[in-house]
Design an enzyme around this catalytic site. Structure first.
Site, PDB file in Angstrom:
ATOM      1  N   LYS A 156       0.842  -1.177   0.000  1.00 46.28           N
ATOM      2  CA  LYS A 156       0.000   0.000   0.000  1.00 46.28           C
ATOM      3  C   LYS A 156       0.891   1.245   0.000  1.00 46.28           C
ATOM      4  O   LYS A 156       2.046   1.119   0.397  1.00 46.28           O
ATOM      5  CB  LYS A 156      -0.951  -0.013   1.191  1.00 46.28           C
ATOM      6  N   HIS A 248      -6.911  -0.637   6.137  1.00 49.18           N
ATOM      7  CA  HIS A 248      -6.974  -1.444   7.355  1.00 49.18           C
ATOM      8  C   HIS A 248      -8.356  -1.412   8.031  1.00 49.18           C
ATOM      9  O   HIS A 248      -8.908  -2.449   8.375  1.00 49.18           O
ATOM     10  CB  HIS A 248      -5.925  -0.990   8.372  1.00 49.18           C
TER      11      HIS A 248
HETATM   12  C1  BG6 Z   1       0.628   1.424   8.006  1.00 45.08           C
HETATM   13  C2  BG6 Z   1       0.481   2.920   8.032  1.00 45.08           C
HETATM   14  O1  BG6 Z   1      -0.080   0.866   6.939  1.00 45.08           O
HETATM   15  O2  BG6 Z   1       0.127   0.871   9.218  1.00 45.08           O
HETATM   16  C3  BG6 Z   1       1.182   3.501   9.229  1.00 45.08           C
HETATM   17  O3  BG6 Z   1       1.021   3.467   6.848  1.00 45.08           O
HETATM   18  C4  BG6 Z   1       0.719   2.839  10.498  1.00 45.08           C
HETATM   19  O4  BG6 Z   1       0.969   4.901   9.310  1.00 45.08           O
HETATM   20  C5  BG6 Z   1       0.806   1.329  10.369  1.00 45.08           C
HETATM   21  O5  BG6 Z   1       1.547   3.299  11.551  1.00 45.08           O
HETATM   22  C6  BG6 Z   1       0.179   0.652  11.566  1.00 45.08           C
HETATM   23  O6  BG6 Z   1       0.468  -0.715  11.523  1.00 45.08           O
HETATM   24  P1  BG6 Z   1       0.567  -1.590  12.856  1.00 45.08           P
HETATM   25  O7  BG6 Z   1       0.788  -2.965  12.351  1.00 45.08           O
HETATM   26  O8  BG6 Z   1       1.722  -1.040  13.630  1.00 45.08           O
HETATM   27  O9  BG6 Z   1      -0.730  -1.400  13.558  1.00 45.08           O
END
Ligand code: BG6
Length: 498
Positions: A156, A248
């Site tokens: 992404k 997400h």
């Molecule tokens: C990423 C975003 O996709 O996901 C980030 O670009 C974010 O900004 C991250 O911090 C969060 O992922 P996780 O796995 O740490 O919750």
């Protein structure tokens, strides 16, 4: 017969994702004996590494991530699998070194190749075109067991909005078939996100209640304590809606809301997720304005690289709905932000209150109606909150109690793996269940676009300031309060006292 070699080619090998996630995940998979014996991993980037200096950089990265993970013997077994092919993959001739290395590795056999685009998104089209032009994209059907596959993993962000996502899909699909394309949303690789499906569809207990007859509303929170760090170049152009919601959070919503697929396989699963997205109304910009609250942590404008007149939100809360039989009338409140009070991703199902309470209660008092929280991270687990009678009190005193399941207790000896381990493994196995299909991506953008316009057009409000270390803005609270609801932070309630 000689076994065909498999090569993972990582474009963007000098980048952060490669050293923080991809190589450490592959190294751990190797330690667990989950990589094919004859696999090679080749990093491609413009930086002047050779095999040895690339290996050294990756070893340092793994050591600095977690001393526990480091094992000299395991590394010495893994390191020879790693190589480096210098080149600018987006230019003519930039893949020459890589081609030479692949030729040597494959030695005339139909080798399998997993290409990983871990580069700046503007390079996706050029690299894909180059792979296509050089005949490196099409699978070669080597034999009955089908070696010679070519697959492409794309990180992404997939597009900046609906039209850029569509045109990216078009370019990529000129060179790769849909079933060769693996669009990553790393949230789907998280154990607890997959457990959402297991919890719903391997148990009978909750499914009969999983609808508007029993559920009042759903909350999905992905809160992070980190701020944007040194990512202003990307983040200031993206903001929280593109960074977290389009992918997400909407994916989590799909898993909470979808019907049970008949089989655990890529298309049945993705069909069901797409049906959820299809049942969600695409709001007008005016409707979107009423359903969103945005925020920006104090100090954001002073972050290096942020435009002085930036209006980029670092926090948002959005009310979505799903117009189908199961969910009509049940709001789905989604929120996410940076610089918040705690790192916590959780789904909260708020059940309806009992229609009548026979217990004598003080006038004006109420009970906390049943809720279920599925904690995705960091305290992975499930909490079921119900009402109990407090013993030995005058009269009947009703108090909420928690029935708790924690991964850290139930699987005390298991370290929850990095999402990328699972996703890389699945891509090697040709299982696209946890990757996004083009229609899912495009529909997600369609749903998010009115909110982008509502926060970026000339009538958009400046995001409301919030202090770092809080749970967002007053606007987000009002979004729920207007219907008599409030945000629930099970994670916050459990935050250890400092
Ligand atoms: C990423 C975003 O996709 O996901 C980030 O670009 C974010 O900004 C991250 O911090 C969060 O992922 P996780 O796995 O740490 O919750």
């Amino acid at each position: 017969m000689a076994i065909s070699p498999t090569t993972i080619v990582i474009f963007g090998a000098s980048g952060d994702l490669t050293s923080r996630k991809l190589i450490p995940s592959l190294y751990r998979m190797d330690r667990k004996g989950r990589l094919p014996e004859n696999i090679r991993i080749i990093g491609v980037a413009r930086s002047p590494f050779d095999d040895d200096s690339f290996r050294l950089k990756m070893a340092d990265a793994i050591k600095s991530l977690s001393a526990d993970d480091w094992n000299e013997e395991a590394w010495n077994k893994f390191a020879p699998r790693l190589g480096y092919a210098r080149g600018d993959a987006s230019t003519d001739g930039g893949l020459e070194n890589l081609q030479n290395q692949l030729e040597t590795i494959e030695n005339g056999l139909p080798g399998n190749r997993l290409y990983y685009l871990s580069v700046a998104p503007q390079l996706y089209p050029e690299i894909t075109k180059n792979l296509g032009k050089l005949g490196m994209a099409s699978s070669v059907d080597g034999s009955a067991s089908n070696p010679g596959w070519r697959r492409l993993i794309i990180e992404k962000p997939f597009g900046h909005d609906l039209s850029t996502a569509k045109s990216l899909n078009r370019v990529i699909r000129t060179h790769f078939h849909e079933d060769q394309i693996y669009r990553i949303d790393h949230y789907l690789g998280k154990e607890t996100v997959q457990n959402l499906l297991v919890f719903r569809f391997a148990n009978t207990l909750f499914e009969p209640l999983w609808n508007s007859n029993y559920i009042d509303h759903v909350q999905i929170t992905v809160a992070e304590t980190v701020t944007i760090g040194n990512r202003a170049d990307y983040y200031d152009n993206a903001g929280i809606l593109r960074d977290m919601f389009q992918n997400h959070l909407l994916q989590l919503l799909c898993l909470v809301a979808m019907e049970a697929p008949a089989r655990y396989a890529a298309d049945p699963l993705r069909n069901e997720k797409t049906k959820v997205l299809d049942a969600m109304p695409v709001f007008s910009v005016e409707e979107a304005r009423q359903r969103i609250a945005t925020g920006r942590y104090q100090g954001y404008l002073n972050e290096r690289g942020v435009k002085p007149n930036s209006q980029t939100p670092t926090f948002a809360a959005v009310e979505f709905s799903i117009d189908n039989w199961r969910w009509r009338g049940v709001p789905f409140y989604l929120r996410s932000g940076k610089g918040m009070a705690l790192r916590s991703s959780e789904v909260v199902i708020q059940f309806r209150c009992p229609p009548h309470l026979m217990f004598p209660m003080p006038p004006g008092s109420s009970i906390q109606c049943n809720r279920l929280a599925i904690c995705i991270q960091p305290d992975e687990g499930i909490h079921l909150n119900f009402i109990t009678k407090e013993p030995d009190r005058d009269g009947t005193v009703l108090v909420p109690s928690d029935m708790e399941f924690h991964y850290r207790n139930a699987y005390a000896n298991v370290k929850i793996p990095e999402a990328y381990e699972r996703l890389l493994q699945d891509a090697l196995n040709g299982d696209a269940s946890l990757f996004m299909r083009s229609d899912e991506i495009e529909r997600s953008w369609e749903l998010i676009e009115p909110f982008l316009l509502a926060t970026e057009d000339s009538h958009a409000k400046i995001p409301e300031d919030y202090h770092i270390g809080t749970m967002g803005t007053a606007g987000a609270d009002s979004l729920l309060a207007k219907n008599g609801r409030s945000w629930i932070s099970m994670g916050l309630a459990k935050k250890p006292k400092d």
